[in-house]
Design an enzyme around this catalytic site. Structure first.
Site, PDB file in Angstrom:
ATOM      1  N   CYS A 150       0.871  -1.170   0.000  1.00 47.41           N
ATOM      2  CA  CYS A 150       0.000   0.000   0.000  1.00 47.41           C
ATOM      3  C   CYS A 150       0.906   1.217   0.000  1.00 47.41           C
ATOM      4  O   CYS A 150       2.110   1.103   0.191  1.00 47.41           O
ATOM      5  CB  CYS A 150      -0.851   0.051   1.258  1.00 47.41           C
ATOM      6  SG  CYS A 150      -1.842  -1.420   1.506  1.00 47.41           S
ATOM      7  N   LYS A 179      -1.856  -6.412 -18.876  1.00 46.92           N
ATOM      8  CA  LYS A 179      -2.334  -7.111 -17.676  1.00 46.92           C
ATOM      9  C   LYS A 179      -3.854  -7.116 -17.634  1.00 46.92           C
ATOM     10  O   LYS A 179      -4.492  -6.214 -18.155  1.00 46.92           O
ATOM     11  CB  LYS A 179      -1.791  -6.407 -16.424  1.00 46.92           C
ATOM     12  CG  LYS A 179      -0.441  -6.928 -16.025  1.00 46.92           C
ATOM     13  CD  LYS A 179      -0.372  -7.139 -14.523  1.00 46.92           C
ATOM     14  CE  LYS A 179       0.573  -8.249 -14.139  1.00 46.92           C
ATOM     15  NZ  LYS A 179       1.959  -7.977 -14.393  1.00 46.92           N
TER      16      LYS A 179
END
Ligand code: M6R
Length: 607
Positions: free
Chosen positions: A2, A602
């Site tokens: 994060c 992706k």
């Protein structure tokens, strides 16, 4: 992974800076975000699910008052992406707010203890224990700094924390195994997971070390060792980075940065709650038929795992490329079938189609994924998050080794639960598994320079063969896929280099052999390497650093420093590292951009 940020300004409003930093940190996680500020003895919090722009459009993140602020962009690891699970998290009084990057391994035990003392939890995250623990120590009379020191001594795992309190004119931050760096500005002090978050305001940085706790005030900072409470000196330095370089932590490409992140991401996989893996192990062990379905790199991880499960647990779990599943195996699926789907994104269409077909026919679905809240986590009966953080380079690297680590743990648990491993053998496997992050780090250090020289030497080569037998057939497949994806080099992967292949490839080819110190594959790999050398091919052998037999047949020996008694089923972990590096450096030598392969994207939107 994060992104966290904090600032303590001399003047002005912190919230717009926190918002801007969250945008710059979004590449570290983007399923939810939030801010907390301190103003006139109160804490203000706004947070929600979604990317920063979307959350800001709804909540006006730049409007919070006060000169002190913290913020967080989330890539969920514990608890799905929801508003309650978004950071910052607060204590019962709402006077302490915390943003966290990392994994608190003992949160369940702490949560129970704190609940028993009357604390009320609002989220399902591991992080929320931190504000409650600090609150607990503050109610015993400690100030914020001392209470934080006591609280973090109770934590196990990895954590970078930024903490604010309604009555504190500054902020407190702590680092243990997750990145955290201070920024010393003229207009105030900054802290973030990564330099780009504060680069527009200052290029004077103070990297913190594990065990550090820093107290930031508008005009300075102090650093302490949180275990002893004693002050420590951390010198500021000036960096000369652009924002782009800073995002890549100074690496020229995300792919290289992510290759180097593997020791850290592997450590995270070893912190997984084994209860979920044990449930998975039992559901695979008791299945009548068991399959693993996946695509691309994730499929290669399944190939390696299938060997490990067969060898250790004596259980056949068939790896199937997801697009092949429904048509060829769909009819065998029923209530006694277990399907383990492995998908970094948790959203790959073929993998989900296989899973949905199996689910409709009553099969038990298990999932391993990197994205909490992805479709796979919604359809699986049990799932495990592989804890790699976002992967920005399109070519999968750190997510592959993370999958290998999770699947290896699963194979060992399956074997233990089936009674196929003696106590000593099981202990030995766990010991080697726990050492994998250090081994991978050592392999990277020992081989990178050599790989750079090999990439220069072979960048013009037309064709490549990757040879690996047994569990390392997966390594050959993955090494070949990397080179194909980012250097567009025609290549094959095979467990045996037979005469036809040697003849077709010819003398203008390089053959790369994966040669473990033991195991059934070793002899065949060595004899194939000799055959290739005799035919005039260039022979590169990846082997243990003291492997004299391998050195004898190789034109180039890539010497890996792992323990020679590492069980063969774990060797795909160190062996893939030089092959990832090789693909990367050949791509660069060929003038290509390894982060942006022509034919790939992706499955999940990446920043
Ligand atoms: O997200 P998934 O793991 O389901 O993706 C599967 C493949 O598309 C993926 O592994 C792809 O092959 C990689 N980008 C390879 O580097």
């Amino acid at each position: 992974m994060c992104g966290i940020f904090g600032c303590v300004l001399k003047d002005g409003q912190a919230a717009p800076r926190v918002l801007a930093a969250l945008k710059r940190l979004e590449y570290r996680g983007y399923d939810s975000c939030g801010e907390a500020t301190v103003h006139e003895g109160r804490i203000f919090v706004r947070k929600d699910v979604g990317e920063v722009d979307a959350v800001h459009a709804r909540l006006k993140l730049d409007e919070l008052p006060g000169k002190i602020g913290i913020g967080h962009t989330r890539w969920a690891t514990h608890g799905a992406p929801t508003q309650d699970n978004a950071h910052p998290h607060t204590d019962c009084t709402g006077r302490i707010a915390v943003a966290h990057n990392g994994i608190i391994e003992n949160f369940l035990e702490l949560r129970e203890e704190l609940k028993a003392r009357g604390h009320v939890f609002k989220s399902r995250t591991d992080t929320e224990v931190v504000p409650h623990l600090i609150e607990e120590f503050m109610t015993k009379g400690l100030d914020l700094v001392k209470a934080t020191m006591e609280a973090v001594k109770r934590l196990k795992g990895s954590f970078a924390l930024v903490i604010v309190h309604a009555d504190f004119d500054g902020l407190v931050c702590v680092k243990m195994e997750s990145p955290l760096v201070l920024g010393v500005g003229r207009d105030g002090m900054y802290v973030a997971s990564d330099v780009p978050a504060f680069l527009p305001y200052t290029n004077v940085i103070v990297p913190l070390e594990d065990g550090d706790m820093a107290v930031l005030r508008p005009d300075g900072y102090e650093v302490y060792c949180f275990a002893t409470g004693k002050p420590v000196r951390r010198k500021p330095r000036t960096v000369d980075w652009t924002a782009d370089m800073a995002q890549k932590e100074g690496y020229p490409h995300f792919m290289l940065k992510e290759i180097h992140e593997q020791p850290r991401s592997l450590r995270n996989t070893l912190r997984l709650d084994r209860r979920y893996l044990t449930m998975m192990a039992d559901l695979l062990n008791t299945a009548h038929e068991a399959f693993m379905v996946a695509c691309g790199t994730s499929y290669h991880a399944c190939v390696a795992a299938s060997y490990a499960m067969a060898r250790l647990a004596k259980k056949a779990v068939h790896p199937v490329i997801a697009s092949e599943f429904v048509e060829n195996y769909g009819d065998f699926v029923g209530a006694r079938t277990t399907i383990l789907a492995v998908s970094q994104s948790g959203e790959t269409a073929d993998t989900l189609a296989a899973v949905e077909h199996a689910k409709e026919r009553g099969a038990t679905i298990l999932g391993i994924t990197n994205v909490l809240g992805s479709k796979l986590t919604r359809v699986a009966r049990v799932y495990v998050c592989q804890q790699s953080g976002p992967e920005i380079g399109v070519a999968a690297t750190k997510t592959y080794t993370a999958q290998l680590s999770v699947l290896s743990q699963l194979a060992v648990l399956m074997a233990e639960r089936r009674g196929k491993l003696g106590h000593v053998e099981a202990e030995d496997l766990w010991e080697h598994l726990m050492a994998v992050p250090d081994v991978v780090e050592a392999v990277m250090e020992a081989t990178e320079k050599h790989i750079i020289s090999l990439a220069k030497r072979y960048a013009g080569t037309e064709r490549f063969a990757f040879v690996g037998a047994g569990v390392n057939f997966a390594t050959a497949l993955e090494g070949r896929l990397k080179l194909l994806e980012i250097a567009y080099a025609p290549s094959i992967a095979t467990p045996r280099l037979d005469d036809n292949i040697v003849e077709c490839l010819g003398q203008t080819s390089v053959a790369i052999f994966v040669c473990p110190t033991s195991g059934d594959g070793r002899e065949s790999v060595l004899s194939d390497a000799m055959k290739a050398a005799d035919s005039g091919m260039e022979v590169v052998v990846l082997a243990h650093e003291n492997d004299e037999e391998a050195a004898e047949v190789a034109d180039e020996l890539v010497a890996l420093p792992f323990k020679p008694d590492m069980p063969e089923v774990l060797t795909p972990l160190p062996f893939i590292i030089p092959l990832q590096l090789f693909a990367y450096y050949v791509s660069v030598e060929r003038g290509l951009n390894p982060d942006k392969p022509r034919n790939l994207a992706k499955s999940v939107t990446v920043k």
